[in-house]
Design a protein around this motif. Structure first.
Motif, short mmCIF file in Angstrom:
data_model
loop_
_atom_site.label_atom_id
_atom_site.label_comp_id
_atom_site.label_asym_id
_atom_site.label_seq_id
_atom_site.Cartn_x
_atom_site.Cartn_y
_atom_site.Cartn_z
N GLN A 53 19.38 12.22 -21.58
CA GLN A 53 18.23 11.48 -21.08
C GLN A 53 17.92 10.34 -22.04
OE1 GLN A 53 14.67 13.87 -20.99
NE2 GLN A 53 15.08 14.81 -22.97
N GLY A 54 17.26 9.34 -21.51
CA GLY A 54 16.95 8.18 -22.35
C GLY A 54 16.49 7.02 -21.50
N TYR A 55 16.49 5.83 -22.09
CA TYR A 55 16.03 4.63 -21.40
C TYR A 55 17.19 3.64 -21.26
CZ TYR A 55 11.30 6.32 -21.99
OH TYR A 55 10.15 7.08 -21.93
N GLY A 56 17.34 3.14 -20.05
CA GLY A 56 18.39 2.18 -19.77
C GLY A 56 19.70 2.86 -19.43
N MET A 57 20.38 2.33 -18.40
CA MET A 57 21.66 2.87 -17.99
C MET A 57 22.46 1.77 -17.33
SD MET A 57 23.57 3.90 -15.13
CE MET A 57 22.30 3.95 -13.85
N GLU A 58 23.77 1.79 -17.51
CA GLU A 58 24.65 0.88 -16.79
C GLU A 58 25.92 1.62 -16.41
OE1 GLU A 58 26.68 -1.33 -20.68
OE2 GLU A 58 25.24 -2.40 -19.40
N SER A 59 26.50 1.22 -15.28
CA SER A 59 27.68 1.90 -14.77
C SER A 59 28.31 1.03 -13.69
CB SER A 59 27.29 3.26 -14.19
OG SER A 59 28.39 3.88 -13.54
N ASP A 60 29.55 1.39 -13.31
CA ASP A 60 30.10 0.80 -12.09
C ASP A 60 29.34 1.38 -10.91
OD1 ASP A 60 32.42 2.97 -10.79
OD2 ASP A 60 31.42 3.39 -12.69
N GLU A 61 29.47 0.77 -9.73
CA GLU A 61 28.68 1.18 -8.58
C GLU A 61 29.05 2.56 -8.05
OE1 GLU A 61 29.27 -1.82 -5.65
OE2 GLU A 61 31.38 -1.34 -5.31
N MET A 62 30.20 3.12 -8.49
CA MET A 62 30.59 4.47 -8.10
C MET A 62 29.98 5.52 -9.04
SD MET A 62 32.52 3.92 -5.49
CE MET A 62 33.67 2.75 -4.73
N ALA A 63 29.28 5.07 -10.08
CA ALA A 63 28.69 5.96 -11.09
C ALA A 63 29.77 6.82 -11.75
CB ALA A 63 27.61 6.85 -10.48
N ARG A 64 30.95 6.21 -12.01
CA ARG A 64 32.04 6.95 -12.65
C ARG A 64 31.91 6.93 -14.17
NH1 ARG A 64 36.62 3.89 -9.09
NH2 ARG A 64 36.34 5.02 -7.12
N ASN A 65 31.39 5.86 -14.72
CA ASN A 65 31.35 5.71 -16.18
C ASN A 65 29.94 5.37 -16.66
OD1 ASN A 65 31.13 3.16 -15.17
ND2 ASN A 65 32.83 2.27 -16.32
N ALA A 66 28.96 6.10 -16.14
CA ALA A 66 27.57 5.82 -16.48
C ALA A 66 27.32 6.04 -17.97
CB ALA A 66 26.64 6.71 -15.66
N ARG A 67 26.53 5.15 -18.55
CA ARG A 67 26.23 5.22 -19.98
C ARG A 67 24.74 4.97 -20.19
NH1 ARG A 67 26.33 1.43 -24.41
NH2 ARG A 67 26.76 -0.26 -22.92
N ILE A 68 24.06 5.91 -20.85
CA ILE A 68 22.65 5.73 -21.19
C ILE A 68 22.56 4.91 -22.47
CG2 ILE A 68 20.53 6.91 -21.89
CD1 ILE A 68 21.20 9.13 -20.00
N LEU A 69 21.77 3.85 -22.45
CA LEU A 69 21.75 2.90 -23.55
C LEU A 69 20.95 3.40 -24.75
CD1 LEU A 69 21.27 -0.39 -21.49
CD2 LEU A 69 23.40 0.74 -22.18
N ARG A 70 19.82 4.08 -24.53
CA ARG A 70 18.99 4.56 -25.63
C ARG A 70 18.69 6.05 -25.41
NH1 ARG A 70 16.67 -0.05 -23.96
NH2 ARG A 70 14.78 0.97 -23.19
N PRO A 71 19.65 6.93 -25.69
CA PRO A 71 19.47 8.36 -25.41
C PRO A 71 18.61 9.07 -26.45
CG PRO A 71 21.62 7.97 -26.39
CD PRO A 71 20.99 6.62 -26.20
#
Length: 216
Positions: free
Chosen positions: A164-182
């Motif tokens: 959990q955290g703030y901010g996330m980015e990923s491809d539109e398939m949510a295959r490589n989602a990464r939380i920016l500030r966990p």
């Protein structure tokens, strides 16, 4: 004869006075005028049960559905609102891979400049092929660069653990989602071997059978 003529002229004069008074009253009465309508606040187009499908080489890669769509026009942009919910489904080799659901969505097309998708209100993102689930309040979808992202609080769970955290980015398939500030996250030491793709799997869950030890 003279008396009758006088009476006739008297009646005619009285009718003329009444008619003039009526005209003066009508002209003096105020005409009610309604407020001017702001056309940008009124949908120029509406639709129910809206479905859009994207395919490549005959195979469906993306499908979007909304119970309600309202389209607004301004001098500089076109705005489409989806006030009754919005769902996006993406596919890999004909299997359902990702489902994104939200209570509201907004599509803004700024003429000759940019296009923006905003999905908000209890956003849930499920990637069924890797068992990953994400929850947030607002999600932005960059359709041209095939990217989803947010600056809001995010919860993400998978067979590998919980983050959990703030901010996330990923491809539109949510295959490589990464939380920016966990923060306050954990990882399982061993991947859960009992995970199964619940969207595409048919049949009972099969567990691996360990070979029996030789008793000789």
């Amino acid at each position: 004869m003279f008396a009758d003529s006088c009476n006739t002229r008297t009646v005619a004069a009285a009718l003329t006075v009444v008619a003039a008074a009526f005209v003066l009253y009508c002209c003096s009465a105020k005409t009610e005028v309604t407020d001017q309508i702001d056309m940008s606040s009124v949908p120029q187009q509406t639709g129910d049960s809206i479905t859009a499908v994207q395919s490549v080489n005959g195979q469906t890669t993306l499908r979007a559905f909304a119970p309600r769509m309202e389209k607004y026009e301004t001098d500089t942009s076109t705005i489409e609102l989806f006030p009754k919910g919005f769902d996006v489904y993406t596919y890999k080799d004909s299997d359902l891979e990702t489902h994104i659901h939200a209570r509201n969505a907004r599509h803004t097309d700024i003429k000759n400049k940019e296009e923006k998708w905003e999905i908000f209100g209890d956003v849930v993102i499920n990637n069924f092929l890797n068992g990953q689930k994400m929850q947030t309040d607002t999600l932005y979808w960059d359709r041209y660069n095939h990217r989803i992202y947010t600056d809001c609080f995010v919860k993400m769970s998978s067979p590998q653990g919980f983050m959990q955290g703030y901010g996330m980015e990923s491809d539109e398939m949510a295959r490589n989602a990464r939380i920016l500030r966990p923060f306050d996250s954990f990882t399982r030491l061993e991947e859960d071997s009992t995970y199964v793709d619940t969207a595409n799997f048919i049949g009972p869950v099969m567990r691996p059978v360990k070979p029996e030890k030789d008793t000789l």
